[in-house]
Write an enzyme that holds these catalytic residues in place. Structure first.
Site, PDB file in Angstrom:
ATOM      1  N   ASP A  52       9.089  42.702  49.803  1.00 50.93           N
ATOM      2  CA  ASP A  52       9.240  42.185  48.438  1.00 50.93           C
ATOM      3  C   ASP A  52       7.873  41.893  47.805  1.00 50.93           C
ATOM      4  OD1 ASP A  52      12.427  41.511  48.376  1.00 50.93           O
ATOM      5  OD2 ASP A  52      11.562  41.173  50.362  1.00 50.93           O
ATOM      6  N   TYR A  88       7.879  46.236  41.885  1.00 55.76           N
ATOM      7  CA  TYR A  88       8.654  45.479  40.890  1.00 55.76           C
ATOM      8  C   TYR A  88       8.283  45.930  39.496  1.00 55.76           C
ATOM      9  CZ  TYR A  88      10.416  42.323  44.436  1.00 55.76           C
ATOM     10  OH  TYR A  88      11.083  41.805  45.510  1.00 55.76           O
ATOM     11  N   HIS A 217      16.462  46.466  54.045  1.00 61.27           N
ATOM     12  CA  HIS A 217      15.994  45.558  52.994  1.00 61.27           C
ATOM     13  C   HIS A 217      16.868  44.304  52.905  1.00 61.27           C
ATOM     14  CE1 HIS A 217      14.339  43.959  49.363  1.00 61.27           C
ATOM     15  NE2 HIS A 217      15.520  43.997  48.764  1.00 61.27           N
ATOM     16  N   HIS A 226      19.993  34.850  48.123  1.00 62.58           N
ATOM     17  CA  HIS A 226      21.074  35.836  48.151  1.00 62.58           C
ATOM     18  C   HIS A 226      22.080  35.558  49.255  1.00 62.58           C
ATOM     19  CE1 HIS A 226      17.807  38.184  46.104  1.00 62.58           C
ATOM     20  NE2 HIS A 226      18.816  38.449  45.302  1.00 62.58           N
ATOM     21  N   HIS A 252      14.475  40.941  50.930  1.00 61.13           N
ATOM     22  CA  HIS A 252      15.465  40.630  49.889  1.00 61.13           C
ATOM     23  C   HIS A 252      15.464  39.156  49.510  1.00 61.13           C
ATOM     24  CE1 HIS A 252      18.544  41.752  47.127  1.00 61.13           C
ATOM     25  NE2 HIS A 252      19.514  41.096  47.719  1.00 61.13           N
TER      26      HIS A 252
END
Ligand SMILES: *[C@@H]1O[C@H](CO)[C@@H](O)[C@H](O)[C@H]1NC(C)=O
Ligand SMILES: *[C@@H]1O[C@H](CO)[C@@H](O)[C@H](O)[C@H]1NC(C)=O
Length: 334
Positions: A52, A88, A217, A226, A252
């Site tokens: 990430d 990103y 991921h 999450h 993630h």
């Protein structure tokens, strides 16, 4: 006469073996692409794991990269594993997107990080041109880059199984909000998922590696923002447990985290602190399983021999936040 019988016997054996390989063990030909990375001949296999990350150095990405450079040097690492969300917010726009240099080449510029990077795709990577990240053209722009959807890396002491987890997540298909996903080569989805699971299962089953490490991921188990991926708990986890997988590495959730299993040796390791972090929302988890949680930036290191694995999590100052190790008898057959 005896000679003829012998010839006949071997001829039949030959047909039998051919038959077995063609029809009974078709999976043993291996559907997942396999790469070899023998590693340093002396000392353990050493790797760094980061996830990430790609934000052109911002949100402390450069600080994480700097510490990775220092620890990478100390451990004389063999390679780097990226758990996805490489660029990103929306992946790469194409094979010539300057974000590739701005977020990867120019950020991870320490000498010790000039090793192969084994990447998987995250959900943000699927929001751009997913095929661009898989293209061999990127390897011409930076020779460290390797990204495939699902694949295997064989080392002397451990086998790494990289799994493309984004297509497993229902929400990207049912409520994609305002995002578009690049599902080229994924549809029809059920066929794709079936093939991934079948290939992974057969590759794990035929593996005789001492340590089996699966990388994806998405989380399977996480106390972070999450949380657990229900899809992976239902579809992927049983395969990992049935095949005595030792570690599941993921990103993630933008944190560093170690969760153990009550009922198996499988350890869940989240390394998703490559850049933006500090979400502040942590869900309760059974303290017997929750070994470590850090809602900030950093990365993980692993060192592996035939008999032992050491893991360490680092923050952006190079402090060791958490350490853990496991061992196996040299002669035990898992
Ligand atoms: C960068 O890291 C420091 C130290 O952990 C933290 O206090 C700060 O909030 C981080 N900055 C960003 C933008 O995440
Ligand atoms: C989608 O975008 C529109 C316009 O920018 C915005 O008003 C709406 O809230 C967004 N919907 C979702 C689900 O994010």
């Amino acid at each position: 006469m005896a000679f003829m019988k012998k010839v006949n016997f071997f001829f039949q054996l030959n047909i039998l073996v051919t038959f077995l390989f063609l029809f009974v063990f078709p999976a043993s030909t291996g559907e997942l692409q396999r790469l070899k990375h023998p590693g340093n001949t002396d000392g353990p296999l050493s790797i760094l794991v980061v996830g990430d990350w790609g934000r052109r150095g911002t949100y402390n990405q450069s600080h994480v990269a700097h510490q990775m450079g220092i620890i990478g040097e100390e451990l004389n690492i063999d390679f780097v594993v990226s758990t996805g969300d490489n660029f990103y917010d929306n992946g790469l726009t194409g094979v010539d997107d300057p974000a590739f240099e701005e977020s990867f080449t120019n950020v991870y510029n320490a000498p010790s990080l000039q090793k192969t990077w084994y990447n998987v795709l995250g959900n943000h990577d699927y929001r751009g041109d997913a095929l661009a990240q898989l293209s061999p053209i990127l390897k011409q722009r930076d020779s460290r880059w390797i990204c495939l959807r699902s694949y295997i890396v064989n080392t002397d002491v451990a086998e790494f199984f990289f799994v493309d987890t984004t297509p497993f997540q229902d929400m990207y298909f049912t409520t994609p909000k305002n995002h578009t996903y690049d599902w080229r080569d994924i549809l029809p989805r059920q066929n794709y998922l079936f093939e991934v699971l079948k290939d992974l299962d057969s590759a794990l089953r035929e593996s005789n590696a001492k340590w089996k490490i699966v990388v994806g991921h998405h989380t399977i188990k996480s106390a972070g923002h999450h949380g657990n991926s229900v899809e992976l708990e239902l579809q992927l986890l049983p395969i990992l447990q049935a095949n005595n997988v030792d570690f599941y590495l993921n990103g993630h959730d933008h944190c560093l985290e170690h969760i153990s299993s009550a009922d198996s040796p499988l350890q869940f390791l989240t390394s998703g602190g490559g850049s933006k972090s500090w979400r502040g929302d942590v869900n309760w988890w059974n303290p017997n399983e929750m070994k470590f949680y850090y809602d900030g930036q950093g990365f993980m290191a692993m060192q592996i021999t035939q008999t032992q694995v050491w893991i360490q999590f680092f923050d952006i100052f190079g402090n060791i936040l958490h350490k853990w190790s496991a061992s196996k008898n040299l002669y035990s057959i898992m």
